[in-house]
Scaffold this motif. Structure first.
Motif, PDB file in Angstrom:
ATOM      1  N   LEU A   1      39.156  54.307  33.749  1.00  0.00           N
ATOM      2  CA  LEU A   1      39.359  52.660  33.446  1.00  0.00           C
ATOM      3  C   LEU A   1      40.212  52.053  34.077  1.00  0.00           C
ATOM      4  CD1 LEU A   1      38.370  52.428  29.766  1.00  0.00           C
ATOM      5  CD2 LEU A   1      36.825  52.167  31.760  1.00  0.00           C
ATOM      6  N   TYR A   2      41.375  52.754  34.271  1.00  0.00           N
ATOM      7  CA  TYR A   2      42.556  52.048  35.354  1.00  0.00           C
ATOM      8  C   TYR A   2      42.155  52.297  36.639  1.00  0.00           C
ATOM      9  CZ  TYR A   2      46.765  52.006  37.612  1.00  0.00           C
ATOM     10  OH  TYR A   2      47.872  51.563  38.393  1.00  0.00           O
ATOM     11  N   PHE A   3      41.718  53.369  36.913  1.00  0.00           N
ATOM     12  CA  PHE A   3      41.230  53.638  38.238  1.00  0.00           C
ATOM     13  C   PHE A   3      40.167  52.671  38.732  1.00  0.00           C
ATOM     14  CE2 PHE A   3      40.244  56.427  41.862  1.00  0.00           C
ATOM     15  CZ  PHE A   3      41.485  56.447  42.419  1.00  0.00           C
ATOM     16  N   ILE A   4      39.270  52.355  37.816  1.00  0.00           N
ATOM     17  CA  ILE A   4      38.146  51.477  38.414  1.00  0.00           C
ATOM     18  C   ILE A   4      38.709  49.798  38.598  1.00  0.00           C
ATOM     19  CG2 ILE A   4      36.280  50.136  37.423  1.00  0.00           C
ATOM     20  CD1 ILE A   4      35.170  52.715  36.101  1.00  0.00           C
ATOM     21  N   TYR A   5      39.880  49.542  37.655  1.00  0.00           N
ATOM     22  CA  TYR A   5      40.436  48.293  37.552  1.00  0.00           C
ATOM     23  C   TYR A   5      41.277  48.386  39.060  1.00  0.00           C
ATOM     24  CZ  TYR A   5      43.725  44.483  36.967  1.00  0.00           C
ATOM     25  OH  TYR A   5      44.475  43.446  37.153  1.00  0.00           O
ATOM     26  N   ASP A   6      41.942  49.362  39.316  1.00  0.00           N
ATOM     27  CA  ASP A   6      42.617  49.441  40.747  1.00  0.00           C
ATOM     28  C   ASP A   6      41.789  49.516  41.778  1.00  0.00           C
ATOM     29  OD1 ASP A   6      45.376  49.827  41.719  1.00  0.00           O
ATOM     30  OD2 ASP A   6      44.407  51.890  42.386  1.00  0.00           O
ATOM     31  N   LEU A   7      40.399  50.070  41.752  1.00  0.00           N
ATOM     32  CA  LEU A   7      39.794  50.001  42.793  1.00  0.00           C
ATOM     33  C   LEU A   7      39.139  48.864  43.280  1.00  0.00           C
ATOM     34  CD1 LEU A   7      37.872  53.465  42.426  1.00  0.00           C
ATOM     35  CD2 LEU A   7      39.161  52.809  44.208  1.00  0.00           C
TER      36      LEU A   7
END
Length: 496
Positions: A46-52
């Protein structure tokens, strides 16, 4: 210091699998460990999706593995919208099946370790940016699923596990031949570079005949995994015998490896081959859609009916891909994601029926809505989502695929062929409503005693409730998924 986020998606579940494996054979502690490690993986996702989102949904990391004058293999991982959707689906469902499975007392440490090991393999497939790495993770996924079926499955589990392994492994070997041929042709006498980027850069020089032959080899490997008719016979056996958690991961995430490979490799690197195979793909898709739907009508086992419905719905995915248009491919990916959520609900309720009632045989069931109202609500929700009820995630996916197919047929003046795709919608509604009428609302049979049957447990209700909420969320707001896919080059241009 920058944290290597992508490798963490592999490292965390791998550590979790090792820790869980060496825990005491206590179902509570093993399950809690699986929940914790899968939850951490989901948080990273989820953090990675937000970062992407601030980087147009493209990210990659590369580490040299083998770097010589004649061979170059790297630990290259990367994500875009399509792979991120599959990674999110994997991390969500691994956590939820760990929550759902609260009664596994047979070697629970090994059971949950295999679930986490499956997550490692699936994450690797969807992140790999190197053909050698892609193949390794592709094969890794076979091992935990084989042992899940063989060790915790039904009466014919050993037969089903061996059949699953032979079918998919043989197809993988054919795919491997295609990969070696691609890399060798791309090298043109130089170093064999297995990176996706290197092969893609050289693909413009591939001869049309080479593209057609290589597309066939790779397509075969991916088609068996989806699976398409006539390579489908391993799937119903595997699903019927697999434990519920295995069935959920097999149908919801593992089958998507096949369609993912077609889009990621076949269409991207071999566009001319895709055009030559387009008509064959459309025929195979229509056959899978209709055969799977007709086979569902004949099934007496709820789980086997859902298994055949997966064949039909994966045929719908291939139909979107076979249009070779950006819109068709985009909705095919959406359908992959939608089917993953929906089929997880269906296999969970099938597992509850087998465990709580003692049978999944449709003719033996009846009157479940009165005895198990929460179970009946979840089952009906899953059925309605799978038949494409507006407002649920299956509807925008199927509608988009049929519209893309309609536009393709219009361009070749064969519009009447759309009737075959529309027939599947009627058949799907038919077998689901018929099954619901007999199991939930029909009369109780004397062959099954429902006097002491209990409804879903709290953990089962929690897992099912979360998935159903996601099905409704993405059904009402499909733009969340569509926006994640919008910037992919193959969707912007189609197969040109």
């Amino acid at each position: 210091m920058d944290i290597p986020m992508l490798p963490l998606l592999l490292i965390v579940p791998l550590i979790g699998a090792i820790v869980t494996l060496f825990m005491k054979k206590d179902k509570k502690h093993s399950r809690y460990a699986a929940i914790i490690f899968s939850a951490v993986t989901l948080v990273i996702t989820l953090y990675f999706i937000y970062d992407l989102w601030s980087a147009d949904l493209v990210s990659s990391e590369s580490y040299k593995w083998v770097d010589t004058s004649f061979l170059k293999i790297g630990f290259d991982v990367g994500v875009d919208g399509m792979s991120m959707l599959m990674i999110m689906l994997t991390s969500v469902l691994v956590l939820l099946v760990s929550v759902f499975t609260d009664s596994e007392s047979d070697r629970p440490n090994s059971f949950f370790a295999l679930i986490l090991a499956m997550e490692v393999g699936l994450m690797g497939v969807y992140m790999a940016q190197d053909y050698f790495l892609f193949y390794i993770f592709w094969e890794v996924t076979l091992i935990p699923m084989f042992f899940l079926i063989s060790g915790w499955g039904g009466p014919r589990r050993h037969y089903a596990a061996i059949k699953f392994f032979i079918y998919t492994h043989v197809a993988s070997l054919v795919m491997l031949i295609g990969i070696f041929a691609l890399v060798t042709e791309a090298a043109a006498g130089g170093a064999l570079d297995f990176s996706f980027a290197s092969v893609k850069a050289a693909s413009a020089g591939f001869a049309p005949l080479f593209q057609t032959v290589m597309f066939g080899l790779l397509f075969f490997g991916f088609a068996v995994k989806m699976p398409l008719v006539p390579f489908h016979t391993w799937l119903p056996d595997a699903h019927v015998e697999a434990p519920t958690a295995g069935s959920v991961l097999l149908a919801a995430v593992m089958l998507k490896m096949g369609s993912y490979g077609i889009i990621r490799i076949c269409l991207d690197v071999l566009p001319e081959g895709a055009k030559d195979w387009q008509n064959i793909m459309i025929v195979l898709a229509i056959v899978a859609i209709l055969y799977g739907a007709y086979a569902c009508i004949a099934q007496k086992d709820l789980k086997k009916m859902v298994a055949f419905s997966s064949i039909s719905h994966m045929g719908m995915v291939l139909l979107g891909i076979a249009t070779l248009s950006g819109e068709g491919i985009q909705f095919a990916i959406f359908m992959m994601f939608a089917h993953g959520l929906i089929t997880s609900v269906l296999f969970m309720v099938c597992g509850i029926a087998g465990h709580n009632i003692g049978t999944r045989e449709i003719p033996l069931l009846g009157g479940l809505a009165g005895k198990m109202p929460i179970f009946a609500a979840f089952m009906m929700f899953g059925f309605l989502a799978s038949l494409g009820l507006p407002g649920l995630v299956g509807f925008p996916a199927e509608f988009g695929i049929i519209m893309s197919y309609f536009e393709y047929l219009q361009s070749i003046d064969l519009l009447w062929l759309v009737v075959f795709a529309l027939m599947s919608l009627l058949l799907t509604a038919g077998y689901y409503l018929w099954a619901a009428q007999r199991t939930l609302f029909g009369r109780e049979t004397e062959k099954v005693d429902l006097s002491k049957v209990h409804d879903v447990s709290r953990s089962e209700a929690l897992a099912l409730g979360v998935v159903c909420a996601l099905i409704a969320l993405f059904g009402l707001m499909p733009s969340i998924v569509m926006n994640m896919l919008a910037n992919m080059p193959i969707i912007l241009t189609g197969v040109v």
